[in-house]
Design an enzyme around this catalytic site. Structure first.
Site, PDB file in Angstrom:
ATOM      1  N   ASN A   9       0.872  -1.170   0.000  1.00 53.09           N
ATOM      2  CA  ASN A   9       0.000   0.000   0.000  1.00 53.09           C
ATOM      3  C   ASN A   9       0.908   1.219   0.000  1.00 53.09           C
ATOM      4  O   ASN A   9       1.455   1.591   1.033  1.00 53.09           O
ATOM      5  CB  ASN A   9      -0.891  -0.048   1.254  1.00 53.09           C
ATOM      6  CG  ASN A   9      -1.734   1.197   1.417  1.00 53.09           C
ATOM      7  OD1 ASN A   9      -1.798   2.035   0.526  1.00 53.09           O
ATOM      8  ND2 ASN A   9      -2.385   1.320   2.572  1.00 53.09           N
ATOM      9  N   TRP A  10       1.069   1.808  -1.186  1.00 49.26           N
ATOM     10  CA  TRP A  10       2.045   2.906  -1.316  1.00 49.26           C
ATOM     11  C   TRP A  10       1.517   4.217  -0.751  1.00 49.26           C
ATOM     12  O   TRP A  10       2.243   5.213  -0.697  1.00 49.26           O
ATOM     13  CB  TRP A  10       2.464   3.062  -2.785  1.00 49.26           C
ATOM     14  CG  TRP A  10       3.234   1.879  -3.327  1.00 49.26           C
ATOM     15  CD1 TRP A  10       3.632   0.770  -2.630  1.00 49.26           C
ATOM     16  CD2 TRP A  10       3.708   1.685  -4.674  1.00 49.26           C
ATOM     17  NE1 TRP A  10       4.323  -0.103  -3.452  1.00 49.26           N
ATOM     18  CE2 TRP A  10       4.384   0.431  -4.712  1.00 49.26           C
ATOM     19  CE3 TRP A  10       3.637   2.436  -5.847  1.00 49.26           C
ATOM     20  CZ2 TRP A  10       4.971  -0.062  -5.884  1.00 49.26           C
ATOM     21  CZ3 TRP A  10       4.221   1.936  -7.004  1.00 49.26           C
ATOM     22  CH2 TRP A  10       4.881   0.710  -7.023  1.00 49.26           C
ATOM     23  N   LYS A  11       0.249   4.241  -0.411  1.00 46.54           N
ATOM     24  CA  LYS A  11      -0.368   5.440   0.183  1.00 46.54           C
ATOM     25  C   LYS A  11      -0.073   6.683  -0.678  1.00 46.54           C
ATOM     26  O   LYS A  11       0.081   6.564  -1.881  1.00 46.54           O
ATOM     27  CB  LYS A  11       0.088   5.610   1.646  1.00 46.54           C
ATOM     28  CG  LYS A  11      -0.180   4.346   2.461  1.00 46.54           C
ATOM     29  CD  LYS A  11      -0.051   4.541   3.951  1.00 46.54           C
ATOM     30  CE  LYS A  11      -0.308   3.212   4.660  1.00 46.54           C
ATOM     31  NZ  LYS A  11      -0.257   3.343   6.118  1.00 46.54           N
ATOM     32  N   HIS A  95      -9.637   1.216   4.697  1.00 42.66           N
ATOM     33  CA  HIS A  95      -8.375   1.419   5.422  1.00 42.66           C
ATOM     34  C   HIS A  95      -8.612   2.375   6.590  1.00 42.66           C
ATOM     35  O   HIS A  95      -9.386   3.324   6.485  1.00 42.66           O
ATOM     36  CB  HIS A  95      -7.313   1.990   4.474  1.00 42.66           C
ATOM     37  CG  HIS A  95      -5.954   1.971   5.094  1.00 42.66           C
ATOM     38  ND1 HIS A  95      -5.552   2.932   5.994  1.00 42.66           N
ATOM     39  CD2 HIS A  95      -4.935   1.090   5.003  1.00 42.66           C
ATOM     40  CE1 HIS A  95      -4.331   2.635   6.410  1.00 42.66           C
ATOM     41  NE2 HIS A  95      -3.934   1.522   5.818  1.00 42.66           N
ATOM     42  N   GLU A  97      -6.972   4.753   7.758  1.00 39.34           N
ATOM     43  CA  GLU A  97      -6.726   6.182   7.499  1.00 39.34           C
ATOM     44  C   GLU A  97      -7.947   6.822   6.841  1.00 39.34           C
ATOM     45  O   GLU A  97      -8.291   7.962   7.137  1.00 39.34           O
ATOM     46  CB  GLU A  97      -5.461   6.341   6.632  1.00 39.34           C
ATOM     47  CG  GLU A  97      -4.208   6.103   7.467  1.00 39.34           C
ATOM     48  CD  GLU A  97      -3.026   5.517   6.717  1.00 39.34           C
ATOM     49  OE1 GLU A  97      -3.011   5.524   5.473  1.00 39.34           O
ATOM     50  OE2 GLU A  97      -2.107   5.024   7.403  1.00 39.34           O
ATOM     51  N   GLU A 167      -5.614  -4.831  10.524  1.00 41.87           N
ATOM     52  CA  GLU A 167      -4.591  -3.814  10.732  1.00 41.87           C
ATOM     53  C   GLU A 167      -4.885  -3.044  12.016  1.00 41.87           C
ATOM     54  O   GLU A 167      -5.685  -2.093  12.003  1.00 41.87           O
ATOM     55  CB  GLU A 167      -4.574  -2.835   9.556  1.00 41.87           C
ATOM     56  CG  GLU A 167      -4.236  -3.484   8.226  1.00 41.87           C
ATOM     57  CD  GLU A 167      -3.623  -2.473   7.265  1.00 41.87           C
ATOM     58  OE1 GLU A 167      -2.514  -2.731   6.779  1.00 41.87           O
ATOM     59  OE2 GLU A 167      -4.224  -1.410   7.035  1.00 41.87           O
ATOM     60  N   GLY A 173       2.288   2.311  10.809  1.00 37.96           N
ATOM     61  CA  GLY A 173       3.250   3.396  10.657  1.00 37.96           C
ATOM     62  C   GLY A 173       3.933   3.803  11.945  1.00 37.96           C
ATOM     63  O   GLY A 173       4.617   4.828  11.997  1.00 37.96           O
ATOM     64  N   SER A 212       3.216  -2.094  10.474  1.00 37.28           N
ATOM     65  CA  SER A 212       4.663  -2.142  10.708  1.00 37.28           C
ATOM     66  C   SER A 212       5.297  -3.498  10.394  1.00 37.28           C
ATOM     67  O   SER A 212       6.219  -3.933  11.077  1.00 37.28           O
ATOM     68  CB  SER A 212       4.992  -1.698  12.136  1.00 37.28           C
ATOM     69  OG  SER A 212       4.582  -0.345  12.327  1.00 37.28           O
ATOM     70  N   GLY A 233       2.729  -1.079   4.355  1.00 35.53           N
ATOM     71  CA  GLY A 233       2.793   0.346   4.034  1.00 35.53           C
ATOM     72  C   GLY A 233       4.235   0.775   3.822  1.00 35.53           C
ATOM     73  O   GLY A 233       4.824   0.543   2.770  1.00 35.53           O
ATOM     74  N   GLY A 234       4.815   1.373   4.850  1.00 34.92           N
ATOM     75  CA  GLY A 234       6.165   1.951   4.749  1.00 34.92           C
ATOM     76  C   GLY A 234       7.193   1.031   4.101  1.00 34.92           C
ATOM     77  O   GLY A 234       7.959   1.459   3.218  1.00 34.92           O
TER      78      GLY A 234
END
Ligand code: PGA
Length: 251
Positions: A9-11, A95, A97, A167, A173, A212, A233-234
């Site tokens: 997930n490159w956000k 998600h 966010e 999640e 993150g 994470s 993600g990251g």
């Protein structure tokens, strides 16, 4: 037999140049990894570019969200048919966010899930509790509500072509990962919630962990019985790190 899935997930990250570098790095490395499905979800503006770069390899393409309507006067929105036309197979819905910052309620998430499937996309439904909810022992109640709102709206049969990602919000993150045992406990609960509606669909349903995940903790998480891969993600923004996570899921 559930094929593991690792999704990046490159956000809201990247430039045309950095995204091209990342996609090219993944194409080179993915060829030597088998036994895992690899998916990338770039920002909308990079989807076409990434599609051209990955089209001759097995990496799948997804989006991070969609609007539930098919098309029309919805300024700024992107529809399921547009994503299919752009070459996407998957789309993330719900998600945390988007739930927290963009107002995606359980009902909105259920409509997005239904719209994704109606147009031939596989939804990845995200569920997860906040730190407050975990500390007040409401994890299972929150997960249960987020999951069952969608099941009640669309029917369990629709989960034959869907993925669920657990999640925990407190792990996204933050560098703080759920322990494999904490994650497994929720994954097992999700599978048994699904099994109450259909044992067959529950047995085949892929459940991803996200929060994470990195190369250093991926193998321990993926070794748990009900963890079928990850939503990353990251660590998905660096080709080598993401490929190492993919390899851990394949092992
Ligand atoms: P993270 O994000 O890997 O950076 O924690 C996961 C996600 O939000 O999907």
């Amino acid at each position: 037999m559930r094929t593991p899935l690792v999704a990046g997930n490159w956000k809201m990250n990247g430039t045309r140049a950095s995204v091209a570098d990342l996609a090219q790095g993944l194409v080179v490395g993915a060829g030597s990894i088998s036994g895992v499905e690899i998916l990338v979800c770039p920002s909308y503006v990079f989807i076409n570019e990434v599609q051209l770069l990955i089209r001759d390899c097995s990496i799948q393409l997804g989006a991070q969200d969609l609007y539930a309507a098919k098309g029309g006067a919805y300024t700024g929105a992107i529809s399921g048919p547009m994503l299919v036309d752009a070459g996407c197979q998957y789309v993330i819905v719900g998600h945390s966010e988007r739930r927290a910052l963009m107002g995606d309620s359980d009902g909105v998430v259920a409509r997005k899930f239904a719209a994704a499937q109606e147009h031939g996309l596989t939804p990845i439904l995200c569920v997860g509790e906040t730190l407050d909810e975990r500390q007040s022992d409401s994890t299972m109640a929150v997960i249960g509500r987020q999951f069952s709102t969608v099941v009640d709206a669309v029917g369990i049969e629709r989960f034959e072509n869907a993925v669920v990602a657990y999640e925990p919000v407190w792990a996204i993150g933050t560098g703080e990962t759920a322990t494999p045992q904490q994650a497994q406990e929720v994954h097992a609960a999700l599978r048994s919630m699904a099994a109450k509606r259909s044992a067959k669909i529950a047995a085949d349903l892929r459940l991803l962990y996200g929060g994470s995940v990195k190369a250093a903790n991926a193998a321990d998480l993926f070794s748990m019985a009900d963890i079928d891969g990850g939503l990353i993600g990251g660590a998905s923004l660096e080709a080598r790190e993401f490929l190492a996570i993919c390899a851990a899921a394949a092992a």
